[in-house]
Design an enzyme around this catalytic site. Sequence first.
Site, PDB file in Angstrom:
ATOM      1  N   ARG A 119       0.853  -1.150   0.122  1.00 54.82           N
ATOM      2  CA  ARG A 119      -0.045   0.188   0.160  1.00 54.82           C
ATOM      3  C   ARG A 119       0.729   1.258   0.057  1.00 54.82           C
ATOM      4  NH1 ARG A 119      -3.009  -3.361   3.619  1.00 54.82           N
ATOM      5  NH2 ARG A 119      -4.656  -4.146   2.456  1.00 54.82           N
ATOM      6  N   LYS A 141       4.361  11.862 -10.796  1.00 54.45           N
ATOM      7  CA  LYS A 141       3.667  10.942 -11.461  1.00 54.45           C
ATOM      8  C   LYS A 141       4.351   9.553 -12.019  1.00 54.45           C
ATOM      9  CE  LYS A 141       1.015  14.529 -14.343  1.00 54.45           C
ATOM     10  NZ  LYS A 141       0.466  14.992 -15.553  1.00 54.45           N
ATOM     11  N   GLU A 183      12.578  18.602 -24.053  1.00 55.90           N
ATOM     12  CA  GLU A 183      12.133  18.883 -22.626  1.00 55.90           C
ATOM     13  C   GLU A 183      12.633  20.154 -22.067  1.00 55.90           C
ATOM     14  OE1 GLU A 183       9.224  17.566 -22.066  1.00 55.90           O
ATOM     15  OE2 GLU A 183       9.029  15.678 -22.829  1.00 55.90           O
ATOM     16  N   LYS A 225      10.120  22.925 -12.691  1.00 57.22           N
ATOM     17  CA  LYS A 225       9.298  21.808 -12.410  1.00 57.22           C
ATOM     18  C   LYS A 225       8.846  21.599 -10.996  1.00 57.22           C
ATOM     19  CE  LYS A 225       7.190  17.508 -13.548  1.00 57.22           C
ATOM     20  NZ  LYS A 225       7.285  16.249 -14.284  1.00 57.22           N
ATOM     21  N   GLU A 235      -2.478  18.531 -10.725  1.00 55.49           N
ATOM     22  CA  GLU A 235      -3.012  19.088 -11.945  1.00 55.49           C
ATOM     23  C   GLU A 235      -4.625  19.787 -12.172  1.00 55.49           C
ATOM     24  OE1 GLU A 235      -1.302  17.185 -15.503  1.00 55.49           O
ATOM     25  OE2 GLU A 235      -2.602  17.781 -16.987  1.00 55.49           O
ATOM     26  N   ARG A 240      -0.423  22.959 -13.893  1.00 58.02           N
ATOM     27  CA  ARG A 240       0.849  21.625 -14.271  1.00 58.02           C
ATOM     28  C   ARG A 240       0.476  21.492 -15.655  1.00 58.02           C
ATOM     29  NH1 ARG A 240       2.591  16.547 -10.589  1.00 58.02           N
ATOM     30  NH2 ARG A 240       4.054  15.726 -12.080  1.00 58.02           N
ATOM     31  N   ASN A 244       2.387  20.466 -20.548  1.00 55.54           N
ATOM     32  CA  ASN A 244       2.111  19.761 -21.623  1.00 55.54           C
ATOM     33  C   ASN A 244       2.453  20.623 -22.939  1.00 55.54           C
ATOM     34  OD1 ASN A 244       1.309  17.387 -20.168  1.00 55.54           O
ATOM     35  ND2 ASN A 244      -0.767  18.409 -19.889  1.00 55.54           N
ATOM     36  N   HIS A 247       2.670  18.789 -26.463  1.00 54.37           N
ATOM     37  CA  HIS A 247       2.432  17.479 -25.976  1.00 54.37           C
ATOM     38  C   HIS A 247       1.160  16.959 -26.683  1.00 54.37           C
ATOM     39  CE1 HIS A 247       5.959  17.487 -23.347  1.00 54.37           C
ATOM     40  NE2 HIS A 247       5.635  16.395 -22.896  1.00 54.37           N
ATOM     41  N   HIS A 251       1.546  13.725 -28.878  1.00 55.19           N
ATOM     42  CA  HIS A 251       1.216  12.540 -28.705  1.00 55.19           C
ATOM     43  C   HIS A 251       0.403  11.934 -29.917  1.00 55.19           C
ATOM     44  CE1 HIS A 251       0.873  13.316 -23.743  1.00 55.19           C
ATOM     45  NE2 HIS A 251       2.049  12.769 -24.347  1.00 55.19           N
ATOM     46  N   HIS A 265       9.779  10.083 -27.722  1.00 54.78           N
ATOM     47  CA  HIS A 265       8.689  11.214 -26.902  1.00 54.78           C
ATOM     48  C   HIS A 265       9.369  12.597 -27.405  1.00 54.78           C
ATOM     49  CE1 HIS A 265       6.037  12.956 -24.257  1.00 54.78           C
ATOM     50  NE2 HIS A 265       7.018  13.398 -23.444  1.00 54.78           N
TER      51      HIS A 265
HETATM   52  N1  LIG Z   1       6.420  10.606 -14.789  1.00 55.69           N
HETATM   53  C1  LIG Z   1       6.500  11.822 -15.392  1.00 55.69           C
HETATM   54  O1  LIG Z   1       6.194  12.902 -15.045  1.00 55.69           O
HETATM   55  C2  LIG Z   1       7.056  11.711 -16.959  1.00 55.69           C
HETATM   56  C3  LIG Z   1       7.289  12.935 -17.616  1.00 55.69           C
HETATM   57  C4  LIG Z   1       7.887  12.618 -18.830  1.00 55.69           C
HETATM   58  C5  LIG Z   1       8.159  11.421 -19.384  1.00 55.69           C
HETATM   59  N2  LIG Z   1       7.806  10.244 -18.554  1.00 55.69           N
HETATM   60  C6  LIG Z   1       7.797   9.017 -19.130  1.00 55.69           C
HETATM   61  O2  LIG Z   1       9.402   8.717 -19.463  1.00 55.69           O
HETATM   62  C7  LIG Z   1       9.498   7.664 -20.321  1.00 55.69           C
HETATM   63  C8  LIG Z   1      10.693   8.053 -21.174  1.00 55.69           C
HETATM   64  O3  LIG Z   1      11.821   8.321 -20.480  1.00 55.69           O
HETATM   65  P1  LIG Z   1      13.386   8.362 -21.260  1.00 55.69           P
HETATM   66  O4  LIG Z   1      13.452   9.129 -22.285  1.00 55.69           O
HETATM   67  O5  LIG Z   1      14.190   8.530 -20.116  1.00 55.69           O
HETATM   68  O6  LIG Z   1      13.384   6.729 -21.808  1.00 55.69           O
HETATM   69  P2  LIG Z   1      14.105   5.418 -21.174  1.00 55.69           P
HETATM   70  O7  LIG Z   1      13.945   5.363 -19.751  1.00 55.69           O
HETATM   71  O8  LIG Z   1      13.494   4.340 -22.096  1.00 55.69           O
HETATM   72  O9  LIG Z   1      15.651   5.632 -21.521  1.00 55.69           O
HETATM   73  C9  LIG Z   1      16.171   5.803 -22.843  1.00 55.69           C
HETATM   74  C10 LIG Z   1      17.113   4.767 -23.121  1.00 55.69           C
HETATM   75  O10 LIG Z   1      18.331   5.442 -22.783  1.00 55.69           O
HETATM   76  C11 LIG Z   1      18.964   4.264 -21.577  1.00 55.69           C
HETATM   77  N3  LIG Z   1      19.682   5.006 -20.731  1.00 55.69           N
HETATM   78  C12 LIG Z   1      19.061   6.047 -19.620  1.00 55.69           C
HETATM   79  N4  LIG Z   1      20.059   6.609 -18.980  1.00 55.69           N
HETATM   80  C13 LIG Z   1      21.000   6.102 -19.624  1.00 55.69           C
HETATM   81  C14 LIG Z   1      22.639   6.294 -19.317  1.00 55.69           C
HETATM   82  N5  LIG Z   1      22.937   7.116 -18.452  1.00 55.69           N
HETATM   83  N6  LIG Z   1      23.489   5.757 -20.055  1.00 55.69           N
HETATM   84  C15 LIG Z   1      23.166   4.845 -21.174  1.00 55.69           C
HETATM   85  N7  LIG Z   1      21.920   4.801 -21.408  1.00 55.69           N
HETATM   86  C16 LIG Z   1      21.027   4.933 -20.742  1.00 55.69           C
HETATM   87  C17 LIG Z   1      17.755   3.390 -21.416  1.00 55.69           C
HETATM   88  O11 LIG Z   1      18.258   2.168 -21.047  1.00 55.69           O
HETATM   89  C18 LIG Z   1      17.024   3.427 -22.714  1.00 55.69           C
HETATM   90  O12 LIG Z   1      17.476   2.584 -23.444  1.00 55.69           O
HETATM   91  C19 LIG Z   1       8.222   7.686 -21.312  1.00 55.69           C
HETATM   92  O13 LIG Z   1       7.776   6.254 -20.741  1.00 55.69           O
HETATM   93  C20 LIG Z   1       7.290   8.844 -20.437  1.00 55.69           C
HETATM   94  O14 LIG Z   1       6.144   8.172 -20.615  1.00 55.69           O
HETATM   95  C21 LIG Z   1       7.397  10.380 -17.480  1.00 55.69           C
HETATM   96 ZN   LIG Z   2       7.063  15.162 -22.137  1.00 56.59          ZN
END
Ligand SMILES: NC(=O)c1ccc[n+]([C@@H]2O[C@H](COP(=O)([O-])OP(=O)(O)OC[C@H]3O[C@@H](n4cnc5c(N)ncnc54)[C@H](O)[C@@H]3O)[C@@H](O)[C@H]2O)c1
Ligand SMILES: [Zn+2]
Length: 364
Positions: A119, A141, A183, A225, A235, A240, A244, A247, A251, A265
Amino acid sequence: MTRIPVALGERSYDILIEQDLLSRAGEHLLPYARGNRLVVVTDEHVWAAQGERLRTGLGAIAVEPILVAPGEASKSWPVLAELCDRLLALGVERRDHIVAFGGGVVGDLAGFAAAILNRGCGLVQIPTSLLAQVDSSVGGKTAINVAAGKNLVGAFHQPALVLVDPNGLDTLDRRQLLAGYAEVVKYALIDDLQFFEWLDANGPRLLAGDADARAHAIATCVAAKARIVSADERETTGQRALLNLGHSFGHALEAEVGYSDRLLHGEAVAIGMTLAFAFSAERGLCTPEDAARVRDHLARAGLPVSLRDARLDAPASRLISHMMLDKKKREGRLTLILASGIGRAFVESSVEPAEVEAFLARFT
Ligand SMILES: NC(=O)c1ccc[n+]([C@@H]2O[C@H](COP(=O)([O-])OP(=O)(O)OC[C@H]3O[C@@H](n4cnc5c(N)ncnc54)[C@H](O)[C@@H]3O)[C@@H](O)[C@H]2O)c1
Ligand SMILES: [Zn+2]
Protein backbone atom coordinates in the site's frame (compact mmCIF):
# COMPACT_ATOMS: atom_id res chain seq x y z
CA MET A 1 25.94 21.05 -4.97
CA THR A 2 22.60 22.52 -5.93
CA ARG A 3 19.71 21.63 -3.64
CA ILE A 4 16.22 22.33 -4.97
CA PRO A 5 13.34 21.79 -2.57
CA VAL A 6 9.94 20.61 -3.76
CA ALA A 7 7.52 22.12 -1.26
CA LEU A 8 4.59 19.76 -0.76
CA GLY A 9 3.87 19.86 2.98
CA GLU A 10 4.68 16.53 4.56
CA ARG A 11 5.53 15.12 1.13
CA SER A 12 8.27 17.71 0.56
CA TYR A 13 11.64 16.52 -0.69
CA ASP A 14 14.92 17.71 -2.15
CA ILE A 15 16.50 17.33 -5.53
CA LEU A 16 20.29 17.27 -5.31
CA ILE A 17 22.28 18.08 -8.44
CA GLU A 18 26.04 17.72 -8.53
CA GLN A 19 28.78 16.58 -10.86
CA ASP A 20 29.79 13.03 -10.01
CA LEU A 21 27.09 12.66 -7.37
CA LEU A 22 26.82 8.94 -8.18
CA SER A 23 30.25 8.33 -6.75
CA ARG A 24 29.07 9.85 -3.45
CA ALA A 25 25.60 8.27 -3.50
CA GLY A 26 26.27 6.37 -0.26
CA GLU A 27 26.42 9.57 1.82
CA HIS A 28 22.94 10.54 0.71
CA LEU A 29 21.35 7.10 0.64
CA LEU A 30 22.53 5.78 3.98
CA PRO A 31 19.33 6.91 5.78
CA TYR A 32 17.29 4.89 3.27
CA ALA A 33 19.32 1.68 3.48
CA ARG A 34 17.71 -0.48 6.15
CA GLY A 35 20.13 -3.18 7.23
CA ASN A 36 22.72 -1.44 5.07
CA ARG A 37 21.03 -2.76 1.94
CA LEU A 38 19.22 -1.09 -0.96
CA VAL A 39 17.02 -2.56 -3.65
CA VAL A 40 17.76 -0.83 -6.96
CA VAL A 41 15.41 -1.15 -9.93
CA THR A 42 17.16 -0.39 -13.20
CA ASP A 43 17.31 -1.47 -16.83
CA GLU A 44 19.97 -3.50 -18.57
CA HIS A 45 21.47 -0.58 -20.52
CA VAL A 46 21.69 1.70 -17.52
CA TRP A 47 23.11 -0.99 -15.29
CA ALA A 48 25.78 -1.90 -17.86
CA ALA A 49 26.68 1.77 -18.43
CA GLN A 50 26.42 3.26 -14.93
CA GLY A 51 25.85 0.39 -12.49
CA GLU A 52 29.47 0.09 -11.45
CA ARG A 53 29.66 3.80 -10.64
CA LEU A 54 26.59 3.54 -8.43
CA ARG A 55 27.82 0.38 -6.75
CA THR A 56 31.19 1.99 -5.99
CA GLY A 57 29.49 5.18 -4.84
CA LEU A 58 27.32 3.25 -2.41
CA GLY A 59 30.44 2.01 -0.63
CA ALA A 60 29.48 -0.28 2.23
CA ILE A 61 25.78 -0.35 1.30
CA ALA A 62 24.94 -3.66 -0.36
CA VAL A 63 22.99 -3.42 -3.62
CA GLU A 64 20.26 -5.78 -4.78
CA PRO A 65 19.76 -4.85 -8.45
CA ILE A 66 16.56 -5.81 -10.22
CA LEU A 67 16.98 -5.48 -13.98
CA VAL A 68 14.16 -4.96 -16.44
CA ALA A 69 14.46 -4.89 -20.23
CA PRO A 70 15.18 -1.40 -21.62
CA GLY A 71 12.37 0.31 -23.45
CA GLU A 72 8.79 1.49 -23.16
CA ALA A 73 7.45 -2.09 -23.28
CA SER A 74 8.61 -2.57 -19.68
CA LYS A 75 5.94 -0.14 -18.49
CA SER A 76 3.41 -2.99 -18.59
CA TRP A 77 1.22 -5.14 -16.34
CA PRO A 78 3.38 -8.29 -16.71
CA VAL A 79 6.65 -6.48 -15.91
CA LEU A 80 5.00 -4.63 -12.99
CA ALA A 81 3.60 -7.88 -11.60
CA GLU A 82 6.96 -9.61 -11.79
CA LEU A 83 8.71 -6.60 -10.26
CA CYS A 84 6.29 -6.50 -7.30
CA ASP A 85 6.78 -10.22 -6.70
CA ARG A 86 10.54 -9.81 -6.73
CA LEU A 87 10.44 -6.83 -4.39
CA LEU A 88 8.28 -8.78 -1.95
CA ALA A 89 10.56 -11.81 -2.24
CA LEU A 90 13.46 -9.54 -1.25
CA GLY A 91 11.53 -8.59 1.86
CA VAL A 92 10.77 -4.98 0.93
CA GLU A 93 8.45 -3.48 3.54
CA ARG A 94 6.41 -0.29 3.75
CA ARG A 95 9.15 1.56 5.66
CA ASP A 96 11.72 0.68 2.96
CA HIS A 97 12.79 2.78 -0.01
CA ILE A 98 13.09 1.40 -3.52
CA VAL A 99 15.70 3.13 -5.68
CA ALA A 100 14.66 3.82 -9.29
CA PHE A 101 17.92 4.08 -11.25
CA GLY A 102 17.37 4.82 -14.93
CA GLY A 103 15.39 6.84 -17.45
CA GLY A 104 11.72 7.69 -17.37
CA VAL A 105 10.71 4.11 -18.05
CA VAL A 106 12.40 2.78 -14.92
CA GLY A 107 11.25 5.81 -12.91
CA ASP A 108 7.61 5.42 -13.90
CA LEU A 109 7.60 1.63 -13.45
CA ALA A 110 9.52 1.44 -10.17
CA GLY A 111 7.67 4.53 -8.93
CA PHE A 112 4.32 2.87 -9.54
CA ALA A 113 5.54 -0.33 -7.87
CA ALA A 114 6.56 1.77 -4.85
CA ALA A 115 3.13 3.44 -4.85
CA ILE A 116 1.27 0.13 -4.57
CA LEU A 117 3.68 -2.26 -2.83
CA ASN A 118 2.50 -2.81 0.74
CA ARG A 119 0.00 0.00 0.00
CA GLY A 120 2.89 2.33 -0.62
CA CYS A 121 6.55 2.22 0.29
CA GLY A 122 9.36 4.75 -0.05
CA LEU A 123 11.03 5.76 -3.28
CA VAL A 124 14.29 7.43 -4.25
CA GLN A 125 14.79 8.54 -7.84
CA ILE A 126 18.22 8.52 -9.46
CA PRO A 127 17.43 9.61 -13.04
CA THR A 128 20.02 8.81 -15.68
CA SER A 129 18.58 10.16 -18.95
CA LEU A 130 18.33 13.89 -19.64
CA LEU A 131 14.56 13.57 -19.95
CA ALA A 132 14.33 11.88 -16.56
CA GLN A 133 16.73 14.37 -14.94
CA VAL A 134 14.75 17.42 -16.04
CA ASP A 135 11.25 16.02 -16.04
CA SER A 136 10.01 12.56 -15.11
CA SER A 137 11.90 12.05 -11.83
CA VAL A 138 10.36 15.15 -10.27
CA GLY A 139 6.68 15.58 -9.52
CA GLY A 140 5.47 12.18 -8.46
CA LYS A 141 3.65 10.98 -11.55
CA THR A 142 4.10 7.23 -12.00
CA ALA A 143 2.40 4.93 -14.47
CA ILE A 144 2.38 1.97 -16.79
CA ASN A 145 0.85 1.68 -20.26
CA VAL A 146 -2.25 -0.42 -20.88
CA ALA A 147 -4.25 -1.51 -23.93
CA ALA A 148 -6.31 1.69 -23.85
CA GLY A 149 -3.25 3.93 -23.96
CA LYS A 150 -0.05 5.29 -22.47
CA ASN A 151 0.24 6.12 -18.76
CA LEU A 152 -3.42 5.32 -18.12
CA VAL A 153 -2.83 3.27 -14.98
CA GLY A 154 -0.72 4.90 -12.33
CA ALA A 155 -0.54 6.94 -9.17
CA PHE A 156 0.85 10.12 -7.73
CA HIS A 157 3.70 9.01 -5.51
CA GLN A 158 6.36 11.52 -4.56
CA PRO A 159 9.92 10.36 -4.01
CA ALA A 160 11.73 11.05 -0.72
CA LEU A 161 14.83 12.25 -2.55
CA VAL A 162 16.06 12.76 -6.12
CA LEU A 163 19.78 12.51 -6.93
CA VAL A 164 20.90 13.98 -10.25
CA ASP A 165 24.42 13.40 -11.59
CA PRO A 166 24.88 15.25 -14.89
CA ASN A 167 28.03 13.18 -15.58
CA GLY A 168 25.86 10.09 -15.82
CA LEU A 169 24.66 11.44 -19.17
CA ASP A 170 28.07 10.71 -20.71
CA THR A 171 26.96 7.22 -21.72
CA LEU A 172 23.52 8.23 -23.01
CA ASP A 173 23.29 8.01 -26.78
CA ARG A 174 23.02 11.19 -28.81
CA ARG A 175 19.47 10.65 -30.03
CA GLN A 176 18.20 10.15 -26.47
CA LEU A 177 20.14 13.19 -25.29
CA LEU A 178 18.54 15.34 -27.98
CA ALA A 179 15.09 14.01 -27.11
CA GLY A 180 15.68 15.11 -23.52
CA TYR A 181 16.88 18.48 -24.78
CA ALA A 182 13.44 19.09 -26.30
CA GLU A 183 12.00 19.00 -22.76
CA VAL A 184 14.72 21.41 -21.61
CA VAL A 185 13.65 23.88 -24.30
CA LYS A 186 10.04 23.35 -23.21
CA TYR A 187 10.71 24.93 -19.80
CA ALA A 188 12.22 27.99 -21.47
CA LEU A 189 9.26 28.33 -23.82
CA ILE A 190 6.72 28.08 -20.98
CA ASP A 191 7.84 31.00 -18.86
CA ASP A 192 11.53 31.81 -19.11
CA LEU A 193 12.66 33.92 -22.07
CA GLN A 194 16.00 34.54 -20.39
CA PHE A 195 16.64 30.78 -20.22
CA PHE A 196 15.71 30.50 -23.90
CA GLU A 197 18.34 33.11 -24.67
CA TRP A 198 20.84 31.24 -22.53
CA LEU A 199 20.02 28.05 -24.47
CA ASP A 200 20.43 29.89 -27.76
CA ALA A 201 23.97 30.72 -26.70
CA ASN A 202 24.86 27.61 -24.68
CA GLY A 203 22.72 24.78 -26.09
CA PRO A 204 25.52 23.51 -28.32
CA ARG A 205 27.91 23.40 -25.34
CA LEU A 206 25.38 21.46 -23.33
CA LEU A 207 24.83 18.96 -26.15
CA ALA A 208 28.57 18.58 -26.65
CA GLY A 209 28.92 17.39 -23.07
CA ASP A 210 29.99 20.50 -21.18
CA ALA A 211 29.39 19.56 -17.55
CA ASP A 212 28.75 23.10 -16.23
CA ALA A 213 26.26 23.86 -19.00
CA ARG A 214 24.44 20.62 -18.26
CA ALA A 215 24.31 21.26 -14.53
CA HIS A 216 23.01 24.80 -15.05
CA ALA A 217 20.32 23.71 -17.52
CA ILE A 218 19.19 20.79 -15.37
CA ALA A 219 18.98 22.98 -12.25
CA THR A 220 16.95 25.61 -14.13
CA CYS A 221 14.49 23.01 -15.44
CA VAL A 222 14.16 21.20 -12.13
CA ALA A 223 13.53 24.47 -10.29
CA ALA A 224 10.80 25.30 -12.81
CA LYS A 225 9.20 21.89 -12.46
CA ALA A 226 9.46 22.04 -8.65
CA ARG A 227 7.69 25.41 -8.70
CA ILE A 228 4.88 24.20 -10.95
CA VAL A 229 4.40 20.94 -9.04
CA SER A 230 4.35 22.72 -5.67
CA ALA A 231 1.62 25.01 -6.97
CA ASP A 232 -0.48 22.29 -8.58
CA GLU A 233 0.55 18.80 -7.45
CA ARG A 234 -2.35 16.95 -9.06
CA GLU A 235 -3.01 19.11 -12.11
CA THR A 236 -6.20 20.57 -10.63
CA THR A 237 -5.65 24.32 -10.98
CA GLY A 238 -4.31 24.07 -14.53
CA GLN A 239 -0.80 25.32 -13.86
CA ARG A 240 0.73 21.86 -14.17
CA ALA A 241 -0.97 21.55 -17.55
CA LEU A 242 1.54 24.09 -18.91
CA LEU A 243 4.07 21.26 -18.81
CA ASN A 244 2.07 19.75 -21.66
CA LEU A 245 3.32 22.39 -24.10
CA GLY A 246 3.86 20.59 -27.41
CA HIS A 247 2.43 17.39 -25.96
CA SER A 248 -1.07 17.31 -27.47
CA PHE A 249 0.36 17.51 -30.97
CA GLY A 250 3.27 15.30 -29.88
CA HIS A 251 1.08 12.54 -28.49
CA ALA A 252 -0.86 12.43 -31.77
CA LEU A 253 2.42 11.85 -33.61
CA GLU A 254 3.52 9.21 -31.11
CA ALA A 255 0.15 7.46 -31.50
CA GLU A 256 0.61 7.61 -35.27
CA VAL A 257 3.84 5.55 -35.04
CA GLY A 258 2.36 3.26 -32.37
CA TYR A 259 4.71 4.67 -29.69
CA SER A 260 7.61 2.99 -31.46
CA ASP A 261 11.25 4.04 -31.72
CA ARG A 262 10.45 5.64 -35.07
CA LEU A 263 9.75 8.77 -33.07
CA LEU A 264 11.01 9.28 -29.52
CA HIS A 265 8.81 11.18 -27.09
CA GLY A 266 11.12 14.21 -27.04
CA GLU A 267 11.28 14.26 -30.84
CA ALA A 268 7.49 14.29 -30.98
CA VAL A 269 7.48 17.10 -28.42
CA ALA A 270 9.93 19.12 -30.53
CA ILE A 271 7.59 18.91 -33.52
CA GLY A 272 4.63 19.53 -31.19
CA MET A 273 6.14 22.72 -29.75
CA THR A 274 6.93 23.96 -33.25
CA LEU A 275 3.29 23.32 -34.19
CA ALA A 276 1.98 24.99 -31.02
CA PHE A 277 3.96 28.15 -31.81
CA ALA A 278 3.02 28.11 -35.49
CA PHE A 279 -0.63 27.72 -34.52
CA SER A 280 -0.30 30.56 -32.00
CA ALA A 281 1.26 32.74 -34.71
CA GLU A 282 -1.55 31.92 -37.15
CA ARG A 283 -4.06 32.99 -34.53
CA GLY A 284 -2.19 36.25 -34.07
CA LEU A 285 -1.29 35.38 -30.50
CA CYS A 286 2.45 35.53 -30.98
CA THR A 287 4.67 36.95 -33.71
CA PRO A 288 5.75 34.82 -36.67
CA GLU A 289 9.32 35.76 -35.66
CA ASP A 290 8.91 34.03 -32.29
CA ALA A 291 7.47 30.93 -33.98
CA ALA A 292 10.41 30.87 -36.41
CA ARG A 293 12.88 31.33 -33.57
CA VAL A 294 11.48 28.30 -31.75
CA ARG A 295 11.58 26.17 -34.90
CA ASP A 296 15.12 27.27 -35.79
CA HIS A 297 16.45 26.68 -32.29
CA LEU A 298 15.14 23.11 -32.22
CA ALA A 299 16.24 22.39 -35.78
CA ARG A 300 19.73 23.71 -35.13
CA ALA A 301 20.03 21.41 -32.14
CA GLY A 302 19.28 18.52 -34.51
CA LEU A 303 15.68 17.84 -33.55
CA PRO A 304 12.87 17.21 -36.04
CA VAL A 305 10.49 20.17 -36.40
CA SER A 306 8.08 18.92 -39.03
CA LEU A 307 6.35 15.71 -40.01
CA ARG A 308 8.61 15.64 -43.03
CA ASP A 309 11.71 15.69 -40.79
CA ALA A 310 10.28 12.70 -38.97
CA ARG A 311 9.39 10.99 -42.28
CA LEU A 312 5.75 10.88 -41.27
CA ASP A 313 3.00 11.07 -43.79
CA ALA A 314 -0.12 11.43 -41.67
CA PRO A 315 -3.29 13.13 -42.88
CA ALA A 316 -4.56 15.94 -40.64
CA SER A 317 -7.85 14.06 -40.13
CA ARG A 318 -6.03 11.14 -38.54
CA LEU A 319 -3.89 13.36 -36.32
CA ILE A 320 -7.02 15.10 -35.09
CA SER A 321 -8.66 11.80 -34.23
CA HIS A 322 -5.59 10.88 -32.18
CA MET A 323 -5.83 14.25 -30.43
CA MET A 324 -9.51 13.75 -29.68
CA LEU A 325 -8.74 10.41 -28.03
CA ASP A 326 -6.06 11.99 -25.85
CA LYS A 327 -7.14 12.71 -22.30
CA LYS A 328 -6.84 16.49 -22.55
CA LYS A 329 -10.18 17.24 -24.19
CA ARG A 330 -13.52 18.47 -22.87
CA GLU A 331 -16.94 18.30 -24.56
CA GLY A 332 -15.59 17.91 -28.05
CA ARG A 333 -13.16 20.79 -27.63
CA LEU A 334 -9.39 20.48 -27.43
CA THR A 335 -7.23 21.89 -24.68
CA LEU A 336 -3.99 23.17 -26.12
CA ILE A 337 -1.05 24.98 -24.61
CA LEU A 338 -0.54 28.07 -26.75
CA ALA A 339 1.77 31.04 -26.36
CA SER A 340 1.70 34.78 -26.73
CA GLY A 341 5.47 34.70 -27.13
CA ILE A 342 8.57 32.82 -26.06
CA GLY A 343 8.28 32.36 -22.30
CA ARG A 344 4.58 33.20 -22.31
CA ALA A 345 2.63 29.96 -22.59
CA PHE A 346 -0.96 29.61 -21.43
CA VAL A 347 -3.73 27.02 -21.36
CA GLU A 348 -6.43 27.41 -24.02
CA SER A 349 -9.15 24.99 -23.06
CA SER A 350 -11.68 25.43 -25.81
CA VAL A 351 -10.15 25.02 -29.24
CA GLU A 352 -12.37 23.91 -32.10
CA PRO A 353 -10.97 20.66 -33.58
CA ALA A 354 -11.88 21.82 -37.11
CA GLU A 355 -9.60 24.84 -36.71
CA VAL A 356 -6.69 22.64 -35.67
CA GLU A 357 -7.39 20.20 -38.48
CA ALA A 358 -7.34 22.97 -41.07
CA PHE A 359 -4.08 24.25 -39.60
CA LEU A 360 -2.49 20.80 -39.65
CA ALA A 361 -3.61 20.24 -43.23
CA ARG A 362 -1.76 23.43 -44.22
CA PHE A 363 1.25 22.86 -42.04
CA THR A 364 2.05 19.19 -42.65
N1 LIG B 1 6.40 10.68 -14.72
C1 LIG B 1 6.51 11.75 -15.46
O1 LIG B 1 6.23 12.88 -15.02
C2 LIG B 1 7.02 11.62 -16.85
C3 LIG B 1 7.37 12.77 -17.57
C4 LIG B 1 7.90 12.61 -18.85
C5 LIG B 1 8.10 11.33 -19.37
N2 LIG B 1 7.75 10.24 -18.65
C6 LIG B 1 7.95 8.88 -19.16
O2 LIG B 1 9.35 8.70 -19.34
C7 LIG B 1 9.56 7.68 -20.34
C8 LIG B 1 10.67 8.11 -21.25
O3 LIG B 1 11.84 8.29 -20.48
P1 LIG B 1 13.27 8.26 -21.16
O4 LIG B 1 13.28 9.13 -22.34
O5 LIG B 1 14.24 8.48 -20.08
O6 LIG B 1 13.35 6.78 -21.73
P2 LIG B 1 14.03 5.45 -21.20
O7 LIG B 1 13.86 5.27 -19.76
O8 LIG B 1 13.56 4.38 -22.11
O9 LIG B 1 15.58 5.72 -21.49
C9 LIG B 1 16.01 5.88 -22.82
C10 LIG B 1 17.12 4.87 -23.18
O10 LIG B 1 18.34 5.33 -22.64
C11 LIG B 1 18.94 4.34 -21.83
N3 LIG B 1 19.65 5.08 -20.78
C12 LIG B 1 19.13 5.88 -19.82
N4 LIG B 1 20.09 6.48 -19.12
C13 LIG B 1 21.26 6.08 -19.64
C14 LIG B 1 22.63 6.37 -19.36
N5 LIG B 1 22.98 7.26 -18.42
N6 LIG B 1 23.57 5.75 -20.09
C15 LIG B 1 23.23 4.88 -21.08
N7 LIG B 1 21.97 4.58 -21.41
C16 LIG B 1 21.00 5.17 -20.70
C17 LIG B 1 17.82 3.47 -21.37
O11 LIG B 1 18.26 2.18 -21.05
C18 LIG B 1 16.91 3.47 -22.60
O12 LIG B 1 17.39 2.53 -23.53
C19 LIG B 1 8.23 7.51 -21.04
O13 LIG B 1 7.68 6.29 -20.65
C20 LIG B 1 7.38 8.64 -20.53
O14 LIG B 1 6.02 8.33 -20.46
C21 LIG B 1 7.22 10.38 -17.40
ZN1 LIG C 1 7.22 15.08 -22.18
